[in-house]
Design a protein around this motif. Structure first.
Motif, PDB file in Angstrom:
ATOM      1  N   LEU A 205      39.615  35.600  35.344  1.00  0.00           N
ATOM      2  CA  LEU A 205      40.012  36.086  36.655  1.00  0.00           C
ATOM      3  C   LEU A 205      41.276  36.919  36.495  1.00  0.00           C
ATOM      4  O   LEU A 205      42.271  36.446  35.935  1.00  0.00           O
ATOM      5  N   ILE A 206      41.205  38.165  36.956  1.00  0.00           N
ATOM      6  CA  ILE A 206      42.377  39.039  36.820  1.00  0.00           C
ATOM      7  C   ILE A 206      42.785  39.599  38.171  1.00  0.00           C
ATOM      8  O   ILE A 206      41.990  39.680  39.105  1.00  0.00           O
ATOM      9  N   ASP A 207      44.036  39.994  38.270  1.00  0.00           N
ATOM     10  CA  ASP A 207      44.559  40.652  39.457  1.00  0.00           C
ATOM     11  C   ASP A 207      44.102  42.106  39.424  1.00  0.00           C
ATOM     12  O   ASP A 207      44.400  42.831  38.471  1.00  0.00           O
ATOM     13  N   ARG A 208      43.390  42.528  40.439  1.00  0.00           N
ATOM     14  CA  ARG A 208      42.866  43.891  40.524  1.00  0.00           C
ATOM     15  C   ARG A 208      43.992  44.925  40.478  1.00  0.00           C
ATOM     16  O   ARG A 208      43.820  46.021  39.960  1.00  0.00           O
TER      17      ARG A 208
ATOM     18  N   LEU B 156      47.184  29.424  37.454  1.00  0.00           N
ATOM     19  CA  LEU B 156      47.735  28.558  38.491  1.00  0.00           C
ATOM     20  C   LEU B 156      49.261  28.617  38.530  1.00  0.00           C
ATOM     21  O   LEU B 156      49.862  28.672  39.599  1.00  0.00           O
ATOM     22  N   GLU B 157      49.868  28.642  37.365  1.00  0.00           N
ATOM     23  CA  GLU B 157      51.333  28.637  37.291  1.00  0.00           C
ATOM     24  C   GLU B 157      51.949  29.921  37.843  1.00  0.00           C
ATOM     25  O   GLU B 157      53.125  29.956  38.166  1.00  0.00           O
ATOM     26  N   GLY B 158      51.175  30.979  37.918  1.00  0.00           N
ATOM     27  CA  GLY B 158      51.731  32.272  38.313  1.00  0.00           C
ATOM     28  C   GLY B 158      51.446  32.696  39.741  1.00  0.00           C
ATOM     29  O   GLY B 158      51.804  33.809  40.130  1.00  0.00           O
ATOM     30  N   ILE B 159      50.808  31.833  40.527  1.00  0.00           N
ATOM     31  CA  ILE B 159      50.482  32.222  41.903  1.00  0.00           C
ATOM     32  C   ILE B 159      50.884  31.137  42.886  1.00  0.00           C
ATOM     33  O   ILE B 159      51.110  29.987  42.515  1.00  0.00           O
ATOM     34  N   ARG B 160      50.967  31.513  44.131  1.00  0.00           N
ATOM     35  CA  ARG B 160      51.099  30.576  45.239  1.00  0.00           C
ATOM     36  C   ARG B 160      50.300  31.172  46.385  1.00  0.00           C
ATOM     37  O   ARG B 160      50.040  32.366  46.415  1.00  0.00           O
ATOM     38  N   SER B 161      49.872  30.352  47.299  1.00  0.00           N
ATOM     39  CA  SER B 161      49.138  30.871  48.447  1.00  0.00           C
ATOM     40  C   SER B 161      50.052  30.846  49.658  1.00  0.00           C
ATOM     41  O   SER B 161      50.924  29.990  49.768  1.00  0.00           O
ATOM     42  N   GLU B 162      49.839  31.800  50.520  1.00  0.00           N
ATOM     43  CA  GLU B 162      50.610  31.885  51.751  1.00  0.00           C
ATOM     44  C   GLU B 162      49.641  31.977  52.915  1.00  0.00           C
ATOM     45  O   GLU B 162      48.713  32.777  52.881  1.00  0.00           O
ATOM     46  N   MET B 163      49.860  31.162  53.903  1.00  0.00           N
ATOM     47  CA  MET B 163      49.036  31.180  55.108  1.00  0.00           C
ATOM     48  C   MET B 163      49.795  31.931  56.185  1.00  0.00           C
ATOM     49  O   MET B 163      51.020  31.822  56.279  1.00  0.00           O
TER      50      MET B 163
END
Length: 161
Positions: free
Chosen positions: A125-128, A136-143
């Protein structure tokens, strides 16, 4: 207990589950990605009762993942083809296949294979935007904050087929 409507959830995972979370739907999409289009092909592959298969196909058509096209007039018969929205589901199926193969298929008999080279595909899975692997260590989700309208779906110019 009142059931939450996933279609209104501020989370894309919840909204996606609303459209495809039924296991038979995922198997229909898997087979559609493999090129199956006809009712009898899906039925043979999945082994689902015809009434259940008809309902699942109709649900996927209503969700915009498949479209129904006539291919025979007498008797009337229809084929089911992936839409752009349905084809965009491929990365989800590939990720599920990779995860299932890694953790649930210890013999490793299942492989994703490049059609041109015949080599095994090892999904990542790559960032487009950056081309970097997503970990997992490099992202966070924001709502979005309550009351904030969700972002619009990508247009065909933003997300070409």
């Amino acid at each position: 207990m009142r059931r939450t409507r996933l279609t209104d959830a501020p989370c894309p995972i919840a909204r996606g589950l609303h459209e495809v979370a039924e296991s038979w739907s995922l198997l229909i999409l898997r087979d559609a990605m493999r090129g199956l289009t006809r009712f009898d092909e899906f039925q043979r592959s999945i082994g689902l009762a015809t009434n259940m298969l008809a309902r699942r196909l109709q649900t996927l058509v209503e969700a915009g993942l498949l479209e129904r096209r006539p291919y025979q007039e007498r008797p009337p018969r229809h084929a089911y083809h992936l839409t752009a929205k349905g084809r965009d589901f491929l990365p989800v199926l590939v990720a599920m296949a990779d995860w299932g193969n890694r953790w649930l298929m210890p013999d490793g008999a299942f492989r994703l294979v490049d059609r041109e080279t015949g080599r095994t595909v090892d999904p990542l899975l790559i960032d487009r935007n950056t081309g970097r692997a997503i970990r997992l260590e490099g992202i966070r989700s924001e709502m979005p904050a309550a009351g904030t309208p969700p972002a619009a779906a990508p247009t065909s110019e933003e997300h070409p087929e």
